[in-house]
Each structure stands twice: as C-alpha cells, then as structure tokens.
Design an enzyme around this catalytic site. Structure first.
Site, PDB file in Angstrom:
ATOM      1  N   GLU A  39       0.901  -1.174  -0.020  1.00  0.00           N
ATOM      2  CA  GLU A  39      -0.043  -0.203  -0.069  1.00  0.00           C
ATOM      3  C   GLU A  39       0.892   1.099   0.054  1.00  0.00           C
ATOM      4  OE1 GLU A  39      -2.706   0.395   3.194  1.00  0.00           O
ATOM      5  OE2 GLU A  39      -3.569   2.024   2.463  1.00  0.00           O
ATOM      6  N   ARG A 266       5.504 -13.226   9.266  1.00  0.00           N
ATOM      7  CA  ARG A 266       6.156 -11.745   9.242  1.00  0.00           C
ATOM      8  C   ARG A 266       7.563 -11.609   9.856  1.00  0.00           C
ATOM      9  NH1 ARG A 266       2.166  -7.951   8.867  1.00  0.00           N
ATOM     10  NH2 ARG A 266       3.647  -6.034   9.251  1.00  0.00           N
ATOM     11  N   LYS A 276       4.569   0.194   9.321  1.00  0.00           N
ATOM     12  CA  LYS A 276       4.628   1.212   8.765  1.00  0.00           C
ATOM     13  C   LYS A 276       3.971   2.545   9.618  1.00  0.00           C
ATOM     14  CE  LYS A 276       3.215  -0.122   4.632  1.00  0.00           C
ATOM     15  NZ  LYS A 276       2.626  -0.136   3.496  1.00  0.00           N
TER      16      LYS A 276
END
Ligand code: ATP
Ligand code: MG
Length: 564
Positions: A39, A266, A276
C-alpha cells in the site's frame, strides 16, 4: 531430486513445496505468477524486503513473473511520493517487475461491475446501519451476530442504492455495500463484511475525483490477484483468517482464475520496528531525520546507512520462510552486512578522535607518497597513495602513557607500527595546563617501511592520517534506534517511543581522514581500518563537507588487527 526441484537451486521451503506440487499436478499449466502488493502509504521496511525477496525470488526461480501492484484503496493515507519510493526501493534491492506494474485502482471499474453482479446474485446488499450499530450487530467471538435490518432488501432496491452511492447521493458513513454471507459464522471476517464505503472529498493519487466510493481491501485483493492471473498469492499470517473470505469472493463470482493464498510469518527484527504506522509516527513526530534516517529499518534508511542490497537479500535468504511467528536477532543482519563489506569495501584510514603526533626526526616540509593496497586480499582493487609527513594524527584511544603488554598500541618509550608505514617510538608527551595530553613527540625508524627488520618484533599496528594533508570529516556513529528488543510489543508501556535509545546517534565532528577520500562518491562504503565500515552520506556530503555514517562495526577488531 525431482524434475521440479531441479528448476531451482535454492533450498526448499514450505511455499516452494506447495508450488512444486502444483506444477507436478499440472495446475496453472505449470506457470507461476506472484505479486508484491504494497500500500503506498509509507516507505518500505526490512519486513517488506523479505516479502519482495520471496515473491520476486520465486518468480525468478520458476521462470514466472512477479507483479508490482500498488494496493491503493485507501486514498486519504496514500500518495505518489510513496509510489515512487517503493519503486526505487524494489529496484535497488535488485528486482525487476518489467512491465508488470499495476494499481488496484486500475480495476475500480471492473470491481464495480463485480459488485453489481454480487447484488444481482443476491450476494450483497446496501446497509444503512451506523458504524456503532454495525459493531454491535457483529457479535463477538463467542456470540453470533445479528442480521442487519437491511439484509433482505430486494435486488432492485440494492442496485438503485448502490448506484446512488456511486453517484454521490449519500454522505460518508451513511451506507455500505456488504457481502451477504453469514452473521453467525465463527469467523468474524465472514459476518457480512463491507465491500464498498463512501469517501467524499478525497483526491485519489491515480483516479483523482472519479470515485466517491472505494472498495475494501479483502474484496479488492483477491479480485486483483485473479484479474492479474496470479497463481500463488503469498501474504503474512494475519491474513490466514481472511482466507475464507478471499476464497468466497472468487467462488461466488465468475472470475478469470482462483489464486491460492499462502501465508508465512512476518519478519520481526529485534530492536527495530516493522510497522508502517509506527515508522510514520517516528517521521511525523520528528524523532528521526526522515524516512531514510540511517537508523530506520526502512530500505531507504538501510541504503543510506551503506547496507549493500546483496547483503539484505542474503539476510532474507538466511532467515528462511516459516509459519511460526518469531523475531530475528539483529546480529544476523549485521553479520550479513559485514561478510559482504569485508569482501567489497575498499580499505581506508580515518582517525575518529585525533591526537597530534610530531615525528621529530622527520624533515619538516617533506612528504613521502606511500602506496597502500585498497584491499588486503584483493589486488584487483588496486592501490592508493598515503602521504606521510612530519605531523600526523593517531587516535586518542591508541595511546597510553603507561600500560602492560596487553595494550598493543602506543605507550611512552615503546614502539608501534603505523599501518602501511613506519615503526615509531613515543619519546615524549606534551600536556596542556589542565594536564590533558595534546601532542606526542615520536621518532620514526626509516628502516621499517613495509616490514620489520630482522630480529625486531613490533606487534602493535595502529592507523593514522597525515596532519598536513589529511581532511576533516564528520563521522556519525549509529547504535540501535531502540534499547528494547521488542519496542513494538511491550505491553507495559502505552507508547513505543519511550524505548528510543537516546544514544543512537553520536556525531564526531573533528575526524581526520586520509586524503584519498577527498573525492569520495556519496553512497560509497569503506572499511576504516580498525574502526568499522562507513558510508559517505548521500545527503550530507555537499559543498566540500564530508560526512560518513557508520554502517556497522567490525566484530573482532583486535583479533584482526593484531595479526596484521
Ligand atoms: P505494515 O504493517 O508495516 O503497514 P502492511 O502489511 O500493512 O505492513 P503493505 O504495504 O500492505 O504493508 O505490505 C505489502 C506486502 O508486504 C504484504 O504482502 C505484506 O504481507 C508484506 N509485509 C509487510 N510487512 C511484512 C513483514 N514484517 N514481514 C514480511 N512481509 C511483510
Ligand atoms: Mg497491508
């Protein structure tokens, strides 16, 4: 080894095993297409590097493609600066999406058509509940939810309302398009999840003001994968609970293909942040110099710090791919960086805390151009000139007035070798009124250039720079940005920023480096002998100013130097 395994030289992991089995079974005609779907709402970090290496790596190994797809369904947080930085970072890491660059927003028209189809099939409805009501109707993990009063609207009414949403007839938050699945599902994601929401007044970085409704992530992602012909949609574990929804949309709609979602754990890196949102907070609150602050776990920060792309790729390879949540030690990354730079970084000398040395038996005004190798093991890296002069600098740490034999540096009355030059002896120590040492008076032995004369043992070797011809530089010593191994995950504090290490940046402004570095190229990394690896800062080296960032320390500094 099976035929399929032979395609790739990389060690297998559970994802490759799945792909191998799919190929063996003739699925997707043996083709592999992955995607990396960031994103554009921030800069990429080390966790993304793992995903990039995995997705592009698999595509390369199986002669497939990896699409770069911007997952841009949340326009108020996204912008083109992030789009550019993501492309730059992926490219710098060494991967190429060729012409397979897409935006989820490329499919807004198609996604709208699919939504209309869902309504026509009775699989979606427009809901008027407020956000609070929706939450309440949703139920809990232990309690079934309740059907929305709007759930049984007719297809015709839903179509008209959805068109109204699109045409801007309703304010933000007043209506949602929802999938009609099961309000009693044990999986909360299946309780009539939202498909479209209304967002007025935002200008999307790709589609401008064309749309005032935006599709939700879960709906967009699976359909984008399908439209692009993705075969294996690799994502992180938190999406495991969303997989039934991923599959539901693809099952109820007539779509080009049904990609397989595969989840892996992750990457969490100790003493750093891989979120983020939190990295954004560090930048927005001015707690770091920006997204590319060399202490940040962003790809741009690591690049500026001097981490080679190949070392980051090697790190991602070394930590492997698993389904177990874990957190990786910083030492693993550091040693990948060191191993790479040990081979690739030219050597140079820099005195971080200068102490003046006057060679009393060396003629004033004389300069010798000594020649030193750029790399001790790699002759192809050539040589450089080191001017030797009467006045020099050594590091304050490398001198003691008195010391036992363990201190293999310079001591009053004793000898030490200056790296790539002569043996000197310290004859006298000059102090200021406060008693601080300000200068050493030494003598050199002209017979010792390059090697010890027979029978002479001088063990210590220290680095130095000419006082007359050395150049001044600023050197920034970085330490971990956080002093907690899991700054992100400490439940005892409200705010992770309390764990910021106040000593994560120490700036030395009076360093003297050898003159061969005068025209250093910003971004170049050197090993400053005995001190570590240092990178010429790509932003601060300008107008004749030289600024070096410490990339990583040398482990075993002494063990190495003593043998030289
Ligand atoms: P963040 O939590 O930092 O915002 P994200 O997943 O929301 O991360 P995206 O831009 O959506 O950020 O991520 C793009 C891709 O990178 C996704 O496929 C995501 O799963 C993957 N990714 C993100 N963070 C990590 C991580 N720490 N380890 C491995 N992959 C990651
Ligand atoms: Mg995400």
């Amino acid at each position: 080894m099976s035929e399929v395994e032979a395609v790739t030289s990389k060690p297998s992991n559970f994802i490759r095993n799945i792909i191998n089995a799919d190929i063996a079974a003739g699925k997707n005609e043996g083709h592999v297409r992955t995607r990396f779907p960031p994103e554009p709402n921030g800069y990429l970090h080390i966790g993304h590097a793992k995903s990039i290496c995995l997705n592009f790596g698999i595509a390369n190994d199986y002669n497939g493609e990896c699409n770069l797809r911007f997952d841009d369904t949340n326009p108020h947080k996204e912008n083109v600066e992030f789009v550019h930085s993501i492309k730059e970072d992926v490219r710098w890491l060494g991967f190429d999406w060729t012409d397979h660059q897409y935006f989820a927003s490329d499919y807004f028209g198609q996604l709208y058509t699919y939504a209309v189809q869902l309504i026509e099939q009775g699989d979606a409805y427009v809901c008027d509940l407020t956000a609070d009501d929706i939450r309440e109707y949703r139920g809990t993990l232990t309690e079934a939810g309740k059907n929305s009063p709007c759930r049984d609207r007719s297809v015709a009414e839903n179509l008209a309302l959805f068109k109204g949403m699109r045409d801007g007839e309703f304010p933000d938050g007043s209506k949602l398009l929802r999938a009609k699945i099961d309000m009693a599902s044990p999986n909360m994601n299946m309780r009539d999840p939202a498909i479209y929401r209304i967002r007025h007044g935002v200008v999307h970085h790709q589609t401008g003001s064309e749309w005032c409704i935006y599709p939700m992530y879960d709906y967009t992602h699976c359909l984008s994968d399908s439209i692009e012909g993705v075969t294996h949609s690799i994502c992180t574990l938190e999406f495991a609970d969303h997989k039934p929804l991923y599959d539901w949309f693809l099952d109820v709609l007539e779509v080009p293909c049904h990609p397989l979602q595969i989840e892996f754990s992750r990457l969490n890196l100790q003493y750093s942040i891989t979120s983020k949102r939190k990295l954004t907070q560090l930048v927005d609150d001015g707690l770091v110099e920006g997204w590319n602050d060399p202490r940040m776990s962003t790809i741009s920060g690591m690049r500026r710090r001097g981490y080679p792309a190949a070392a980051i790729r090697e790190f991602c390879e070394r930590i492997g791919v698993t389904k177990a949540d874990n957190s990786v030690e910083m030492e693993i990354l550091d040693s990948c960086i060191r191993e790479n730079l040990n081979e690739t970084a030219p050597r140079a000398m820099a005195v971080l805390n200068p102490l003046k040395v006057v060679i009393t038996n060396y003629p004033e005004g004389q300069t010798e151009q000594l020649v030193a190798p750029n790399h001790p093991q790699d002759d192809s890296m050539g040589t450089r000139i080191l001017p030797f002069t009467r006045e020099l600098y050594i590091d304050k740490e490398d001198f003691k007035e008195e010391a036992n034999n363990k201190f293999k540096r310079l001591v009053t009355g004793k000898e030490v070798r200056l790296r790539n030059a002569y043996v000197i002896r310290c004859d006298d120590v000059i102090k200021d009124e406060a008693g601080d040492i300000i200068e050493l008076r030494c003598s050199y032995d002209p017979a010792t250039l390059g090697a010890n004369p027979e029978g002479r043992k001088v063990k210590g070797v220290i680095h130095w720079a000419s006082a007359e011809q050395g150049i001044k530089a600023e050197i920034r010593l970085f330490d971990r940005l956080f002093n907690h191994p899991h700054p992100d995950n400490d439940k005892s504090v409200d705010d992770f920023t309390v764990h910021i290490n106040p000593h994560s940046l120490v700036t030395l402004t009076e360093c003297i480096i050898e003159p061969s570095l005068l025209d250093v190229i910003p971004g170049a990394v050197y090993q400053f002998e005995r001190e570590g690896y240092f990178c010429a800062d790509s932003e601060l080296c300008r107008d004749g100013k030289l600024v070096f960032n410490r990339t990583v320390t040398l482990r075993d500094t002494w063990a190495k130097t003593e043998q030289q």
